[in-house]
Write an enzyme that holds these catalytic residues in place. Structure first.
Site, short mmCIF file in Angstrom:
data_model
loop_
_atom_site.label_atom_id
_atom_site.label_comp_id
_atom_site.label_asym_id
_atom_site.label_seq_id
_atom_site.Cartn_x
_atom_site.Cartn_y
_atom_site.Cartn_z
N VAL A 11 0.75 -1.29 -0.03
CA VAL A 11 0.08 -0.06 0.04
C VAL A 11 0.84 1.23 -0.06
CG1 VAL A 11 -1.51 1.36 1.40
CG2 VAL A 11 -1.95 -1.08 1.01
N GLU A 154 -7.63 2.16 2.50
CA GLU A 154 -7.17 1.86 1.15
C GLU A 154 -7.95 0.87 0.50
OE1 GLU A 154 -5.42 3.91 -1.24
OE2 GLU A 154 -6.61 2.07 -2.37
N PHE A 255 -17.12 -11.25 -6.85
CA PHE A 255 -16.77 -12.00 -5.75
C PHE A 255 -17.80 -13.28 -5.32
CE2 PHE A 255 -14.24 -8.38 -5.35
CZ PHE A 255 -13.24 -8.74 -4.47
N ILE A 256 -18.15 -13.69 -6.56
CA ILE A 256 -19.28 -14.83 -6.39
C ILE A 256 -18.74 -16.02 -7.01
CG2 ILE A 256 -21.39 -13.39 -6.00
CD1 ILE A 256 -22.18 -14.15 -8.64
N TYR A 257 -17.21 -16.00 -7.05
CA TYR A 257 -16.82 -16.97 -8.03
C TYR A 257 -16.11 -18.01 -7.00
CZ TYR A 257 -16.76 -14.40 -12.11
OH TYR A 257 -17.00 -13.72 -13.20
N CYS A 266 -5.54 -9.18 3.48
CA CYS A 266 -6.65 -8.32 3.94
C CYS A 266 -7.64 -9.39 4.54
CB CYS A 266 -7.01 -7.39 3.14
SG CYS A 266 -5.54 -6.14 2.75
N ARG A 334 0.65 -14.53 1.38
CA ARG A 334 -0.02 -14.23 2.74
C ARG A 334 -1.37 -15.14 2.84
NH1 ARG A 334 0.98 -8.04 4.25
NH2 ARG A 334 1.14 -7.61 2.25
N1 LIG Z 1 -2.10 -5.17 0.56
C1 LIG Z 1 -3.31 -4.73 0.14
O1 LIG Z 1 -3.81 -5.30 -0.66
C2 LIG Z 1 -3.83 -3.82 1.06
C3 LIG Z 1 -4.98 -3.13 0.50
C4 LIG Z 1 -5.77 -2.27 1.32
C5 LIG Z 1 -5.37 -1.94 2.46
N2 LIG Z 1 -4.43 -2.56 3.17
C6 LIG Z 1 -4.06 -2.39 4.51
O2 LIG Z 1 -2.71 -1.38 4.39
C7 LIG Z 1 -1.79 -1.68 5.47
C8 LIG Z 1 -0.51 -1.95 4.80
O3 LIG Z 1 -0.62 -3.15 4.24
P1 LIG Z 1 0.54 -3.73 3.24
O4 LIG Z 1 0.01 -4.79 2.60
O5 LIG Z 1 1.04 -2.65 2.42
O6 LIG Z 1 1.68 -4.36 4.31
P2 LIG Z 1 3.03 -4.79 4.35
O7 LIG Z 1 3.45 -5.69 5.00
O8 LIG Z 1 3.21 -4.94 2.58
O9 LIG Z 1 4.13 -3.49 4.36
C9 LIG Z 1 4.04 -2.70 5.59
C10 LIG Z 1 5.30 -2.15 5.62
O10 LIG Z 1 5.59 -1.39 6.91
C11 LIG Z 1 6.85 -1.20 7.00
N3 LIG Z 1 6.99 -0.69 8.46
C12 LIG Z 1 6.40 -1.38 9.77
N4 LIG Z 1 6.59 -0.69 10.85
C13 LIG Z 1 6.97 0.61 10.30
C14 LIG Z 1 7.43 1.93 10.91
N5 LIG Z 1 7.32 2.05 12.27
N6 LIG Z 1 8.03 2.55 10.13
C15 LIG Z 1 8.22 2.65 8.96
N7 LIG Z 1 7.76 1.41 8.27
C16 LIG Z 1 7.05 0.44 8.98
C17 LIG Z 1 7.23 -2.57 7.14
O11 LIG Z 1 8.78 -2.94 7.01
C18 LIG Z 1 6.68 -3.00 5.70
O12 LIG Z 1 7.59 -2.83 4.56
C19 LIG Z 1 -2.38 -2.51 6.20
O13 LIG Z 1 -3.20 -2.12 7.31
C20 LIG Z 1 -3.27 -3.36 5.40
O14 LIG Z 1 -4.51 -4.03 5.90
C21 LIG Z 1 -3.61 -3.43 2.20
#
Ligand SMILES: NC(=O)c1ccc[n+]([C@@H]2O[C@H](COP(=O)([O-])OP(=O)(O)OC[C@H]3O[C@@H](n4cnc5c(N)ncnc54)[C@H](O)[C@@H]3O)[C@@H](O)[C@H]2O)c1
Length: 444
Positions: A11, A154, A255-257, A266, A334
């Site tokens: 994100v 997001e 989302f019905i697949y 997530c 994941r």
């Molecule tokens: N991945 C998705 O598709 C998605 C979509 C929508 C929302 N989200 C939400 O967005 C958030 C982030 O998800 P993601 O998939 O990008 O996570 P991710 O694990 O890919 O990335 C998180 C990053 O944050 C860094 N981090 C942790 N603590 C930190 C700190 N104190 N300072 C600086 N960096 C730090 C980590 O090293 C890592 O690189 C989550 O809450 C998730 O639920 C994710």
């Protein structure tokens, strides 16, 4: 605008890069120093279509920078995004340690007024904790810096993240002041064009919107997976049912697949966190628990079908697996269904030969090294190599390159001609015509 994004994961990196692409000056900060040093060279830690060239062009034009600490940033940001992970803790609650650590870092860093935007998915009320944590640090520094917490969850989908970010269905913004509202409007208007697509609400409502959206999507999937099981028992083709109900505009086609279970970073953790929120507020989350339970069981549907066909002892069987990532278009492993499937097959004695277009480097670290050493598990360089001498193919992730395979080439490579289609990608009639035994989800 000067923007700082804390967390350079799926994100944070997409958010920072897209805002840079739109002309803002962005610094992405991540505590993972190795990730940052690679990003500074334009090497990405994740696979996301279109992201690498966008990172590199913005690195070159100087609008995108990377840092491993806020201390490295010299220019005061107008907006700081928090985009760190919020995984489940051991009880299923959303673990807020990374968000609160980021808040503490912000409190130790800011001098000038700014807004702090929470993009991480956080339970209702966490914005107040973030605010208190920043405030406590400012107090230690005897500063009266004004800041406001905004919630801006997001909704991007991995594999289509840039498209989703640049052309979102909607932008949700939870904020209290007109000033924050105007800043968020400024930021998002170039993307959204139509300001009616930006929905302003209060912070808690925005925090909750994200969880309810994900829980609703997960519910649709689990509901359909349950219906698939029922269809299968009654000799009904769930794919016809899906088309039949999807054409109802009240239901829709998304989302019905039916499949072998949802995964990713997530849905699993957000459903769990919402269950916890409900329990803490004395609401019985009966629907959410069922969604989670169905999904847990759904990941065992493929192993069960394989056991039914070959028997429990798979010690003289070699199984080919196509697809490892939790969905196509990403290397994110994941909670991927492939993890459950492969572990189960190996536990039952099978040898597994797997191929994924992008997720193999990430997947390699998730399985025991001795499985690779002893040949129990083997990743192949090409998709058809995964079929050499196998007793069956299991399709787990519906990458495009798996959708129209060469059945006659497959027949020559495979020892036995059996396909377990975990995503209902193939037309059973066509597969049977090619003289394969076919097993789908909710259909024969
Ligand atoms: N991945 C998705 O598709 C998605 C979509 C929508 C929302 N989200 C939400 O967005 C958030 C982030 O998800 P993601 O998939 O990008 O996570 P991710 O694990 O890919 O990335 C998180 C990053 O944050 C860094 N981090 C942790 N603590 C930190 C700190 N104190 N300072 C600086 N960096 C730090 C980590 O090293 C890592 O690189 C989550 O809450 C998730 O639920 C994710």
């Amino acid at each position: 605008m000067n923007i700082v994004v804390i967390g350079a994961g799926y994100v944070g990196l997409v958010t920072g890069t897209c805002f840079a692409e739109l002309g803002n000056l962005v610094t992405c900060v991540d505590i993972n120093a190795k990730k940052i040093s690679q990003l500074k060279k334009g090497v990405l830690p994740i696979y996301e279509p279109g992201l690498e060239p966008m990172v590199n062009s913005n690195l070159k034009n100087g609008r995108l920078n990377f840092a491993s600490s806020l201390k490295e940033i010299k220019t005061a940001p107008h907006v700081i995004f928090i985009a760190v992970g919020t995984p489940s803790d051991k009880n299923g609650d959303a673990d807020m340690q990374y968000v609160l650590a980021a808040a503490k870092d912000i409190g130790a860093f800011i001098k000038d007024d700014c807004i702090v935007v929470d993009k991480s998915t956080v339970p209702v009320g966490v914005a107040d904790q973030v605010k208190n944590s920043i405030q406590a640090e400012l107090k230690k520094r005897k500063l009266k810096t004004k800041f406001e917490i905004v919630s801006n969850p997001e909704f991007l989908r991995e594999g289509a993240a840039i498209e989703d970010f640049m052309r979102p269905d909607r932008v949700i913004v939870g904020c209290a002041s007109n000033k924050a509202k105007m800043i968020m409007l400024d930021l998002y208007t170039p993307i959204v064009r139509n300001p009616e697509k930006i929905y302003f609400m209060n912070v808690k409502d925005a925090e909750m919107t994200k969880y309810v959206a994900n829980a609703m999507l997960a519910t649709k999937i689990s509901f359909m997976n349950e219906m698939a099981l029922l269809c299968e028992r009654m000799g009904v083709d769930v794919e016809n049912v899906r088309i039949g109900i999807g054409s109802d505009s009240r239901i829709g086609n998304s989302f019905i697949y039916p499949g072998c279970g949802y995964g990713g970073s997530c849905f699993p953790k957000d459903v769990k966190a919402l269950i916890k929120m409900a329990e803490k507020n004395n609401v019985d989350p009966a629907v959410l628990r069922a969604v989670e339970e169905r999904n847990k069981n759904q990941k065992y549907v493929l192993p069960q079908k394989i056991t039914k066909h070959f028997g429990k002892d798979l010690s003289n069987k070699k199984i080919g697996v196509w697809g490892l990532s939790f969905k196509p278009g990403t290397d994110d492993m994941r909670e991927a269904s492939s993890l459950v499937l492969i572990e189960k097959l190996i536990e039952q004695g099978a040898n597994v030969q797997a191929y994924d277009p992008v997720a193999m480097p990430v997947a390699r670290d998730l399985f025991p090294e001795n499985w690779f050493k002893t040949g129990k598990l083997n990743f192949t360089e090409h998709q058809y190599d995964a079929l050499k001498e196998v007793d069956a193919l299991v399709l787990v992730t519906e990458w495009q390159s798996f959708c129209y395979p060469d059945f006659s080439a497959m027949k020559k490579l495979m020892r036995q001609h059996v396909i377990f289609d975990g995503r209902n990608q193939y037309d059973p009639k066509q597969v049977k015509l090619a003289e394969f035994k076919y097993y789908g989800i909710g259909r024969e």
